[in-house]
Design a protein around this motif. Sequence first.
Motif, PDB file in Angstrom:
ATOM      1  N   GLN A  72      42.990  46.039  24.688  1.00 52.20           N
ATOM      2  CA  GLN A  72      43.908  45.644  25.548  1.00 52.20           C
ATOM      3  C   GLN A  72      43.364  44.463  26.502  1.00 52.20           C
ATOM      4  OE1 GLN A  72      45.366  49.151  27.721  1.00 52.20           O
ATOM      5  NE2 GLN A  72      47.368  48.350  27.441  1.00 52.20           N
ATOM      6  N   ALA A  73      44.170  43.615  26.856  1.00 51.39           N
ATOM      7  CA  ALA A  73      43.675  42.813  27.681  1.00 51.39           C
ATOM      8  C   ALA A  73      43.731  42.972  29.134  1.00 51.39           C
ATOM      9  CB  ALA A  73      44.493  41.513  27.632  1.00 51.39           C
ATOM     10  N   LEU A  74      42.843  43.006  29.905  1.00 52.88           N
ATOM     11  CA  LEU A  74      42.871  43.244  31.449  1.00 52.88           C
ATOM     12  C   LEU A  74      42.891  41.956  32.122  1.00 52.88           C
ATOM     13  CD1 LEU A  74      42.695  45.680  33.268  1.00 52.88           C
ATOM     14  CD2 LEU A  74      40.262  45.042  33.636  1.00 52.88           C
ATOM     15  N   ILE A  75      44.271  41.673  32.498  1.00 55.27           N
ATOM     16  CA  ILE A  75      44.502  40.394  33.349  1.00 55.27           C
ATOM     17  C   ILE A  75      44.204  40.484  34.617  1.00 55.27           C
ATOM     18  CG2 ILE A  75      46.095  38.383  33.583  1.00 55.27           C
ATOM     19  CD1 ILE A  75      47.120  39.295  30.762  1.00 55.27           C
ATOM     20  N   PRO A  76      43.348  39.875  35.321  1.00 61.31           N
ATOM     21  CA  PRO A  76      43.181  39.962  36.793  1.00 61.31           C
ATOM     22  C   PRO A  76      44.516  39.402  37.713  1.00 61.31           C
ATOM     23  CG  PRO A  76      41.979  38.003  35.998  1.00 61.31           C
ATOM     24  CD  PRO A  76      42.567  38.863  34.857  1.00 61.31           C
ATOM     25  N   GLU A  77      44.699  40.431  38.648  1.00 60.55           N
ATOM     26  CA  GLU A  77      45.896  39.864  39.523  1.00 60.55           C
ATOM     27  C   GLU A  77      45.812  38.513  39.978  1.00 60.55           C
ATOM     28  OE1 GLU A  77      47.154  42.930  42.462  1.00 60.55           O
ATOM     29  OE2 GLU A  77      46.266  44.564  40.963  1.00 60.55           O
ATOM     30  N   ALA A  78      44.678  38.239  40.513  1.00 57.62           N
ATOM     31  CA  ALA A  78      44.437  36.846  41.363  1.00 57.62           C
ATOM     32  C   ALA A  78      44.204  35.808  39.939  1.00 57.62           C
ATOM     33  CB  ALA A  78      43.296  36.807  42.182  1.00 57.62           C
ATOM     34  N   GLY A  79      44.957  34.918  40.068  1.00 60.05           N
ATOM     35  CA  GLY A  79      44.592  33.683  39.184  1.00 60.05           C
ATOM     36  C   GLY A  79      43.420  33.254  39.257  1.00 60.05           C
ATOM     37  N   ARG A  80      43.296  32.124  38.530  1.00 60.11           N
ATOM     38  CA  ARG A  80      41.960  31.271  38.164  1.00 60.11           C
ATOM     39  C   ARG A  80      41.782  30.677  39.652  1.00 60.11           C
ATOM     40  NH1 ARG A  80      39.324  28.896  33.736  1.00 60.11           N
ATOM     41  NH2 ARG A  80      40.970  29.328  32.355  1.00 60.11           N
ATOM     42  N   LEU A  81      40.520  30.357  40.168  1.00 65.80           N
ATOM     43  CA  LEU A  81      40.474  29.766  41.540  1.00 65.80           C
ATOM     44  C   LEU A  81      40.424  28.519  41.029  1.00 65.80           C
ATOM     45  CD1 LEU A  81      39.526  31.173  44.235  1.00 65.80           C
ATOM     46  CD2 LEU A  81      37.145  30.780  43.842  1.00 65.80           C
ATOM     47  N   PRO A  82      40.974  27.473  41.961  1.00 59.89           N
ATOM     48  CA  PRO A  82      40.856  26.137  41.608  1.00 59.89           C
ATOM     49  C   PRO A  82      39.568  25.515  42.162  1.00 59.89           C
ATOM     50  CG  PRO A  82      42.154  26.517  43.489  1.00 59.89           C
ATOM     51  CD  PRO A  82      41.918  27.802  43.202  1.00 59.89           C
ATOM     52  N   GLY A 132      33.910  30.833  41.403  1.00 63.72           N
ATOM     53  CA  GLY A 132      35.118  31.114  40.571  1.00 63.72           C
ATOM     54  C   GLY A 132      35.038  32.028  39.704  1.00 63.72           C
ATOM     55  N   HIS A 133      33.961  32.272  39.113  1.00 57.73           N
ATOM     56  CA  HIS A 133      33.542  33.162  38.226  1.00 57.73           C
ATOM     57  C   HIS A 133      33.512  34.716  38.938  1.00 57.73           C
ATOM     58  CE1 HIS A 133      31.638  29.801  35.634  1.00 57.73           C
ATOM     59  NE2 HIS A 133      32.188  30.637  34.885  1.00 57.73           N
ATOM     60  N   TYR A 134      32.809  34.384  40.097  1.00 51.78           N
ATOM     61  CA  TYR A 134      32.634  35.735  41.207  1.00 51.78           C
ATOM     62  C   TYR A 134      34.081  36.060  41.179  1.00 51.78           C
ATOM     63  CZ  TYR A 134      30.978  39.029  44.508  1.00 51.78           C
ATOM     64  OH  TYR A 134      30.518  40.182  44.992  1.00 51.78           O
ATOM     65  N   ALA A 135      34.795  35.390  41.863  1.00 49.68           N
ATOM     66  CA  ALA A 135      36.303  36.067  42.163  1.00 49.68           C
ATOM     67  C   ALA A 135      37.050  36.377  40.775  1.00 49.68           C
ATOM     68  CB  ALA A 135      36.862  34.900  42.945  1.00 49.68           C
ATOM     69  N   GLY A 136      36.774  35.616  39.857  1.00 54.66           N
ATOM     70  CA  GLY A 136      37.681  35.832  38.710  1.00 54.66           C
ATOM     71  C   GLY A 136      37.183  37.041  37.792  1.00 54.66           C
ATOM     72  N   PRO A 149      38.749  41.981  29.814  1.00 53.27           N
ATOM     73  CA  PRO A 149      39.041  40.983  30.906  1.00 53.27           C
ATOM     74  C   PRO A 149      39.434  39.768  30.541  1.00 53.27           C
ATOM     75  CG  PRO A 149      37.359  42.584  31.687  1.00 53.27           C
ATOM     76  CD  PRO A 149      37.278  42.473  30.179  1.00 53.27           C
ATOM     77  N   VAL A 150      40.539  39.260  30.522  1.00 51.16           N
ATOM     78  CA  VAL A 150      40.502  37.615  30.255  1.00 51.16           C
ATOM     79  C   VAL A 150      41.493  37.070  31.149  1.00 51.16           C
ATOM     80  CG1 VAL A 150      39.966  37.925  27.666  1.00 51.16           C
ATOM     81  CG2 VAL A 150      42.384  38.451  28.632  1.00 51.16           C
ATOM     82  N   GLY A 151      41.718  35.952  31.256  1.00 54.11           N
ATOM     83  CA  GLY A 151      42.526  35.102  32.011  1.00 54.11           C
ATOM     84  C   GLY A 151      43.803  35.323  31.251  1.00 54.11           C
ATOM     85  N   ALA A 152      45.125  35.081  32.087  1.00 53.93           N
ATOM     86  CA  ALA A 152      46.274  35.030  31.687  1.00 53.93           C
ATOM     87  C   ALA A 152      46.454  34.282  30.305  1.00 53.93           C
ATOM     88  CB  ALA A 152      47.637  34.685  32.452  1.00 53.93           C
ATOM     89  N   LEU A 177      40.451  31.656  50.811  1.00 54.63           N
ATOM     90  CA  LEU A 177      40.450  32.859  51.819  1.00 54.63           C
ATOM     91  C   LEU A 177      41.241  33.978  51.245  1.00 54.63           C
ATOM     92  CD1 LEU A 177      40.949  30.719  55.213  1.00 54.63           C
ATOM     93  CD2 LEU A 177      39.140  32.226  54.552  1.00 54.63           C
ATOM     94  N   ASP A 178      42.149  33.744  50.276  1.00 58.75           N
ATOM     95  CA  ASP A 178      42.885  34.822  49.646  1.00 58.75           C
ATOM     96  C   ASP A 178      41.851  35.432  48.826  1.00 58.75           C
ATOM     97  OD1 ASP A 178      45.541  34.735  50.794  1.00 58.75           O
ATOM     98  OD2 ASP A 178      46.356  33.291  49.471  1.00 58.75           O
ATOM     99  N   ALA A 179      40.706  34.875  48.163  1.00 60.68           N
ATOM    100  CA  ALA A 179      40.083  35.419  47.359  1.00 60.68           C
ATOM    101  C   ALA A 179      38.875  36.245  47.868  1.00 60.68           C
ATOM    102  CB  ALA A 179      39.347  34.278  46.354  1.00 60.68           C
ATOM    103  N   PHE A 180      38.548  35.375  49.020  1.00 62.87           N
ATOM    104  CA  PHE A 180      36.976  36.120  49.679  1.00 62.87           C
ATOM    105  C   PHE A 180      37.198  36.678  51.101  1.00 62.87           C
ATOM    106  CE2 PHE A 180      36.056  32.728  46.608  1.00 62.87           C
ATOM    107  CZ  PHE A 180      35.038  33.597  45.721  1.00 62.87           C
ATOM    108  N   ASP A 181      38.382  36.470  51.725  1.00 58.27           N
ATOM    109  CA  ASP A 181      38.519  37.116  52.928  1.00 58.27           C
ATOM    110  C   ASP A 181      38.794  38.534  52.978  1.00 58.27           C
ATOM    111  OD1 ASP A 181      38.919  37.621  55.599  1.00 58.27           O
ATOM    112  OD2 ASP A 181      39.484  35.733  56.135  1.00 58.27           O
ATOM    113  N   GLU A 182      38.016  39.590  53.625  1.00 62.46           N
ATOM    114  CA  GLU A 182      38.385  40.666  53.114  1.00 62.46           C
ATOM    115  C   GLU A 182      39.130  41.234  54.551  1.00 62.46           C
ATOM    116  OE1 GLU A 182      34.877  43.156  52.440  1.00 62.46           O
ATOM    117  OE2 GLU A 182      34.687  42.152  50.342  1.00 62.46           O
TER     118      GLU A 182
END
Lengths: 333, 333
Positions: free
Chosen positions: B180-190, B19-23, B148-151, B246-251
């Motif tokens: 400035q907050a940099l909020i990642p497009e992908a949300g937090r991984l469940p 989750g840290h990796y993706a986020g 960079p921070v979560g929403a 898969l959305d987070a990791f499948d290229e």
Amino acid sequence: MTKPVILTGDRTTGPLHIGHYAGSLANRLRCQDSHEQFLLLADTQALTDNAHDPAKVRRSVIEVALDYLAVGIDPARSTICLQSHLPALADLSMLYLNFVTVARLERNPTIKDEIRARGFGRDIPAGFLCYPAAQAADITAFRATVVPVGADQAPLIEQTNEIVRRINATAGHPVLPEAQALIPEAGRLPGIDGKAKMSKSGGNAIALSASPDTIRAAVRAMYTDPGHLRVEDPGRVEGNVVFTYLDAFDEDRAGLAELKAHYRRGGLGDGRIKARLEDILQTLIAPIRERRAALAQDTDYVLRIIREGTEHARARTEATRRDVIEALGLFRL
Amino acid sequence: MTKPVILTGDRTTGPLHIGHYAGSLANRLRCQDSHEQFLLLADTQALTDNAHDPAKVRRSVIEVALDYLAVGIDPARSTICLQSHLPALADLSMLYLNFVTVARLERNPTIKDEIRARGFGRDIPAGFLCYPAAQAADITAFRATVVPVGADQAPLIEQTNEIVRRINATAGHPVLPEAQALIPEAGRLPGIDGKAKMSKSGGNAIALSASPDTIRAAVRAMYTDPGHLRVEDPGRVEGNVVFTYLDAFDEDRAGLAELKAHYRRGGLGDGRIKARLEDILQTLIAPIRERRAALAQDTDYVLRIIREGTEHARARTEATRRDVIEALGLFRL
């Protein structure tokens, strides 16, 4: 045998006055040989309710140090040090904030009273609510076991000891000592107008640097017994500021007792008791004022004293910080 | 041209997971050349809700540093540093607490949520309530303009900027930059169980050091579509953890889109999509796990990296502290 460690100090918000002398400085002079004494120029704490006026806090550092040296604090026997330049204090403060709850800080009677007195309402600066944890950091960093405080501040020492017990419990052994409040027998000296608190901002204080004319004018303006209109009338001693001050400063206790009796039965005018008090205050303040004026000419010397004291205090406080980190098993690079 | 300064970091409460990796970690790898990047091992902040378990916080310092190095954080291009060993941070934290009210901290939506999530009620450690001021100290001490921070953490950056504006207003000139907050497009991984938050303590995380068997077991146990009972049934992609991962990791985005369509119309078993995800995760984690295991054998090297990074960070943060002290006109010995 090692001497007990005593921590005292003053928020740097202005020069000190004779209320400080009676309430604490005189006692510090007595402790110079019996205790290992640290005097903290508390500029960091001064900011907790003076963040809007940092210049006042800065200027007052030298003013308070001058007052210390002028009254006879001897840098060879007592350590004068500057709070903002002791990084272990901020570090331990941040750590201790994790060992006290918000609810507990809000229940602290001293904090409650001071929040009311300052009119903060809900807009308390967070630093102000948190200052009991910072004070616990000050006390424990010096390993002080004796802390002179006014009766109204005794809850702060209890708060410190609660944090000490939680740190020791987490560490599994007593890494920090508990401290004892040393509450002076004489209460706080009122202002010359009879108001409970003497303060520079209240315009009812006599500074330790006051000129002879200022002292004279202050004593003349002093609140006595409003019912004591003619010399021959009986007068009240209780709540009479002149007698409160005589209680604090007149060393001729027998003479003072006689004076009180005379005043009570009538026939003693306010002028006579004021003349006596003025004489005592002029005698007390003259040498302080003189030494203070001479020292004020030699800022380099005063800075050197603060610098050396702060170095000494740094070694002490850093050692405690390391002990606490070690005892809690925190990371050390 | 100087690069923008980015501050990131992690509370040291355990090894990191995918989750840290993706986020965040993947983004940090991308920032190594475009930004001047500081990674803060936030052991001081970790204590704000882990004061009862300082040993965990200590152990995790090395764990998180290992994770950083293993995923490819390059100490020659990014600075890894230890929060507790940067005294300017505690110092600025204490100062900033005077520039924010208790009411303002209590209104902070992030703090409110986290107090609820942790079940603190009225027994919030004061350090926890105050951590937005500490975070403002972190951000400003590095002069970071990108954070960079979560929403859910964006209000913390707003809080930082409020303090910055108050400091600048008191100083009379802009001594600190806003961030400035940099909020990642992908949300937090469940978590693998579909719960909103992946966490080691929740037992629903895949660590960056996970063994092949652990990865396989985790993917097999993963939450999919409980209504998707037979292969031929149409399946739901939304809320299906396998597809979220898969959305987070499948290229192979085209391949993934096709897979989703197939799953939706039926005829694609959970086993097939899980096999694909497992393959991707095994491929992602294998080199990280290998490097991590090798580095774990060389603690001296890891300590040296932390030490050198902390030295570098110390110079930077001390300079900012001096600037702030100077700008506010506080005392400097």
